[in-house]
Design a protein around this motif. Structure first.
Motif, short mmCIF file in Angstrom:
data_model
loop_
_atom_site.label_atom_id
_atom_site.label_comp_id
_atom_site.label_asym_id
_atom_site.label_seq_id
_atom_site.Cartn_x
_atom_site.Cartn_y
_atom_site.Cartn_z
N GLU A 179 -2.52 10.25 2.80
CA GLU A 179 -2.93 9.21 1.75
C GLU A 179 -2.96 7.74 2.26
O GLU A 179 -3.69 6.97 2.09
CB GLU A 179 -2.44 9.59 0.33
N LEU A 180 -1.51 7.33 2.96
CA LEU A 180 -1.44 6.05 3.26
C LEU A 180 -2.37 5.72 4.21
O LEU A 180 -2.99 4.50 4.39
CB LEU A 180 -0.02 6.03 3.70
N TRP A 201 -8.41 -0.22 2.06
CA TRP A 201 -8.02 -1.46 1.47
C TRP A 201 -7.21 -2.54 2.52
O TRP A 201 -6.82 -3.56 2.08
CB TRP A 201 -6.91 -1.09 0.46
N LEU A 220 0.83 -1.23 0.20
CA LEU A 220 -0.01 0.05 -0.04
C LEU A 220 0.83 1.23 -0.08
O LEU A 220 0.67 2.46 -0.12
CB LEU A 220 -1.11 0.01 1.30
N ALA A 248 -12.38 -3.31 -2.33
CA ALA A 248 -11.88 -2.64 -1.13
C ALA A 248 -12.66 -3.12 0.13
O ALA A 248 -13.86 -3.02 0.04
CB ALA A 248 -11.71 -1.25 -1.29
N GLU A 278 -11.61 5.93 -6.99
CA GLU A 278 -10.72 4.60 -7.62
C GLU A 278 -10.86 3.33 -7.21
O GLU A 278 -11.07 2.49 -8.11
CB GLU A 278 -9.15 4.90 -7.17
N ALA A 279 -11.31 3.08 -6.01
CA ALA A 279 -11.74 1.76 -5.32
C ALA A 279 -12.96 1.52 -6.00
O ALA A 279 -13.30 0.08 -6.34
CB ALA A 279 -11.83 1.96 -3.82
N TYR A 314 -5.39 6.77 4.69
CA TYR A 314 -6.58 6.54 4.22
C TYR A 314 -6.75 5.26 3.32
O TYR A 314 -7.67 4.50 3.28
CB TYR A 314 -6.90 7.74 3.30
N ARG A 315 -5.47 4.96 2.57
CA ARG A 315 -5.46 3.78 1.72
C ARG A 315 -5.72 2.56 2.67
O ARG A 315 -6.16 1.60 2.41
CB ARG A 315 -4.21 3.70 0.95
N LEU A 328 -9.73 8.54 -3.55
CA LEU A 328 -9.50 7.11 -3.40
C LEU A 328 -10.68 6.26 -3.46
O LEU A 328 -10.66 5.10 -3.96
CB LEU A 328 -8.70 7.18 -1.74
N ARG A 329 -11.81 6.86 -2.71
CA ARG A 329 -12.93 5.89 -2.99
C ARG A 329 -13.38 5.92 -4.36
O ARG A 329 -14.04 4.62 -4.82
CB ARG A 329 -14.12 6.87 -2.12
N TRP A 356 -9.83 11.78 0.06
CA TRP A 356 -10.57 10.67 0.29
C TRP A 356 -11.47 10.14 -0.74
O TRP A 356 -11.64 8.98 -1.14
CB TRP A 356 -11.31 10.98 1.88
#
Length: 724
Positions: free
Chosen positions: A44-45, A52, A25, A221, A248-249, A47-48, A245-246, A242
């Protein structure tokens, strides 16, 4: 963008897997600790990881670390953080605390000091103060103090990340979602699922393994279905990042669903948990890919349309016996699972997650790897198998459990040692058993101190009593030895595991030995010297038939023809049956227990004897003896060592009271009559001096058959006659 230090927590045993996941990650400076992993990265990490991670419990963003040895130093270090940067002064917070110091002896006090530091700072700066909301706070703070080192963090995850949102119902003992994901990873599903392999869970329960397998195979995810996180109301929350990232997921999920995966199947014998599994699968939106149905392990087959070229994975979390009485049945369950794997799933892989790895030895498969985990506080193992010829032990006969030396060699060292002793006993007693047509006998009685059990044969059943180990014996070692006993017995005797009944015997006092354990009411008929006798293997500590008294019963049968027979403390009246079978003119059986007198009536009726000449009396034997004016030619008396039953007028102590009992019984004895007096108090000493006017002969040695010859202290027996 600033870099943060994180502590990502997980169940104990998952640290290495989590370390690898955090590296994938984007985490840096990754380092394991107990039940967690440290790493560095930008927000960002964090959040990931929340979105994930399939393994994490919580994502803690560390704000401060400092030396602290007291509550005041903990308070000052927390207060040194600028809390205005993290929450509104009139917002809500919750505090979790772990650790201790000389003046912090419980977590509640530590949490209170952390909360006070935050509240005092914000009130001093703004005149406002936050309030506590343990359920849904704006900010969840985590603090710890170990070895004079304190840490305070923000919990970005909020609720534990193992709660994905799809499982609102569960079975009796569900796996947590992140533990299920770890089991799948260690079983190789990450690679197999991407290749299009199939997965089956034959004991799926509420379906956690199935759903986690589908989420992995479809690249979904695990945090995508969650809307509330600990960072939602955090002042430094970057909502745009956020949402990116959502998004993208979500795109990866849509691509995964479009690509699809091989069908994932689950079975369970309980229709109720299948209904729960179906509801959980529907909430996860995976009905197209995950199917469940009712099916027992013994009916497990590989789906007919599955290609043999692509190996699949069978993974399960079978029960592993939290109660000792479960173990005999579980031996059968694990053996059945192994049989189905060998018969139906050659070329596949299997992962069995269990808190009792010794049971996996019943599967006739050599494991390829074992991984240690914890299911809550219970130490467990994931045992992996390659279902192919090099790993399959020689198959035993399906008609009967194999009892050959080769089968014994497949057992663990301890189980094999026990099995060899039992096999030796079987061989030594086989001719005697066959010659005398004996249905019930003692096969093993703590012959080896390490295996302190008594094993009794009742036709095609085994009744196993574990003698309670002394406190000096490690409980886990005692449990393991008992499991070795239960593992070995089916192999060496040919008795199916479901016909092995296990109980624990402790030092008895009073009427404890007669206390009811269950309510099955299932009676088994055995034959002894032509007498049909009913035993109950499940509901009581004793079965209704004292096997060590077999020779005495046989003697009573041989001397009772035309005689008046009295059975005191008659229990289930098995001695009365023998006397009646031997031609007794009449019998009288006395006991305080209505339950056992009814049992005795059944025994008599089973042998064709009515109650015109055969009488049953519910009374205290002391009281009845004082009042009785009848005479008897043969009397049998086998009192308990001690009894304080409420139905008795006095406490019975056989050592103290045997003189009085014998005198009262002899008063009813005809001039040429005989009293057989027996008891099982190992320290018993006959008071010959007080009974000097009687002829007393110790016949203990003659009252023991070969199955009890190696335990001469099982009882003591005396023939008593009037002196002439």
């Amino acid at each position: 963008m600033s870099e943060h230090k994180y502590l990502v927590t997980c169940p104990k045993g998952l640290e290495l897997l989590l370390e690898n996941e955090l590296l994938e990650l984007g985490g840096t400076s990754v380092k394991q600790t107990v039940a967690g992993v440290f790493c560095h990265g930008e927000i960002e990490l964090g959040y990931r990881i929340c979105l994930w991670s399939r393994l994490a419990n919580r994502v803690l963003l560390i704000l401060n670390e400092w030396d602290a040895s007291s509550a005041d130093e903990l308070y000052q270090g927390v207060k040194s953080v600028n809390w205005m940067e993290h929450m509104a002064a009139d917002g809500t917070l919750a505090v979790d605390f772990n650790g201790r110091a000389e003046d912090i002896r419980h977590s509640h006090f530590g949490a209170l000091k952390v909360k006070d530091a935050i509240v005092d700072q914000l009130r001093d700066l703004t005149g406002k103060r936050p309030s506590v909301d343990a359920q849904a706070p704006d900010l969840r703070v985590s603090a710890s103090l170990f070895k004079h080192r304190a840490t305070v963090s923000i919990d970005l995850s909020g609720d534990s990340l193992h709660r994905r949102g799809y499982r609102q119902e569960s079975g009796a003992a569900p796996l947590k979602e992140n533990l299920a994901a770890a089991i799948l990873m260690r079983s190789g599903w990450s690679e197999l699922g991407q290749k299009g392999s199939r997965l089956i869970d034959p004991m799926c329960g509420s379906g956690t393994l199935l759903v986690e397998a589908a989420l992995m195979a479809l690249d979904i995810a695990p945090g995508l279905a969650r809307w509330r996180y600990g960072f939602n109301n955090w002042k430094q929350h970057q909502a745009a990042l956020w949402q990116q990232l959502r998004k993208e997921a979500t795109e990866r999920k849509e691509a995964g669903l479009l690509r699809g995966c091989a069908e994932i199947r689950g079975y369970d014998e309980d229709p109720r948990v299948i209904n729960v599994a179906e509801a959980n699968i529907a909430r996860a939106g995976l009905e197209k890919w995950v199917r469940v149905s009712v099916r027992e392990v013994g009916q497990l087959v590989k789906p007919s349309h599955v290609s043999d070229d692509l190996p699949g994975l069978l993974v399960c979390n079978p029960p592993y016996g939290e109660r000792l009485s479960d173990v005999p049945v579980l031996v059968h369950l694990y053996r059945s699972l192994g049989d189905r794997l060998i018969d139906q799933f050659k070329g596949w892989y299997a992962g069995v997650f269990t808190g009792n790895p010794d049971l996996c030895k019943q599967m006739r498969l050599r494991s390829t790897k074992q991984y240690k985990f914890f299911n809550g506080a219970i130490p467990c193992e994931l045992v992996l198998f390659d279902i192919s010829e090099p790993y399959i032990f020689t198959s035993p006969s399906k008609a009967k459990v194999e009892t050959s030396a080769a089968a014994v060699e497949d057992l663990s060292e301890g189980a094999a040692m026990f099995a060899n002793r039992v096999r030796k006993n079987l061989k030594a007693m086989s001719k005697w058993v066959e010659r005398n047509k004996i249905d019930a006998y003692r096969l093993y009685d703590a012959d080896m101190p390490e295996y302190a059990v008594a094993v009794d044969v009742y036709r095609d059943w085994l009744h196993v009593q574990e003698y309670a180990p002394p406190k000096s014996v490690d409980a886990k070692k005692a449990q393991r030895r008992l499991e070795e006993v239960i593992t070995a017995l089916p192999v060496v005797t040919g008795v199916a595991p479901e016909r092995i009944v296990l109980k624990q015997r402790q030092r008895q006092s009073g009427t404890n030995q007669y206390q009811r354990l269950g309510q099955q009411g299932e009676l088994l008929e055995v034959i002894e010297s032509g007498c049909k006798l009913l035993v109950n293997l499940h509901d009581y500590l004793d079965t209704g038939l004292f096997l060590d008294h077999r020779p005495t019963r046989t003697q009573l049968q041989s001397i009772s023809k035309g005689k008046r027979f009295l059975n005191l403390f008659c229990y289930t009246a098995t001695a009365t049956v023998h006397a009646a079978k031997g031609g007794a003119r009449s019998t009288t059986s006395v006991d305080m227990s209505k339950t056992y007198l009814e049992w005795g009536r059944k025994n008599m009726a089973l042998n064709g004897f009515g109650e015109r000449f055969h009488h049953f009396i519910q009374d205290d034997c002391f009281n009845w003896l004082k009042q009785c004016k009848d005479q008897f030619d043969v009397i049998f008396m086998d009192p308990p060592s001690f009894s304080n039953s409420k139905r008795m007028l006095d406490v019975l102590d056989v050592q103290r009271d045997h003189v009085r009992l014998i005198r009262e019984a002899v008063r009813l004895l005809s001039d040429d009559g005989v009293l057989l007096f027996s008891n099982n108090l190992r320290t018993f000493k006959m008071d010959y001096e007080s009974l000097a006017n009687l002829q007393i002969k110790d016949v203990t040695k003659a009252s023991l058959d070969p199955d009890f010859a190696r335990n001469e202290k099982i009882h003591q027996c005396f023939e008593i006659r009037k002196a002439h």
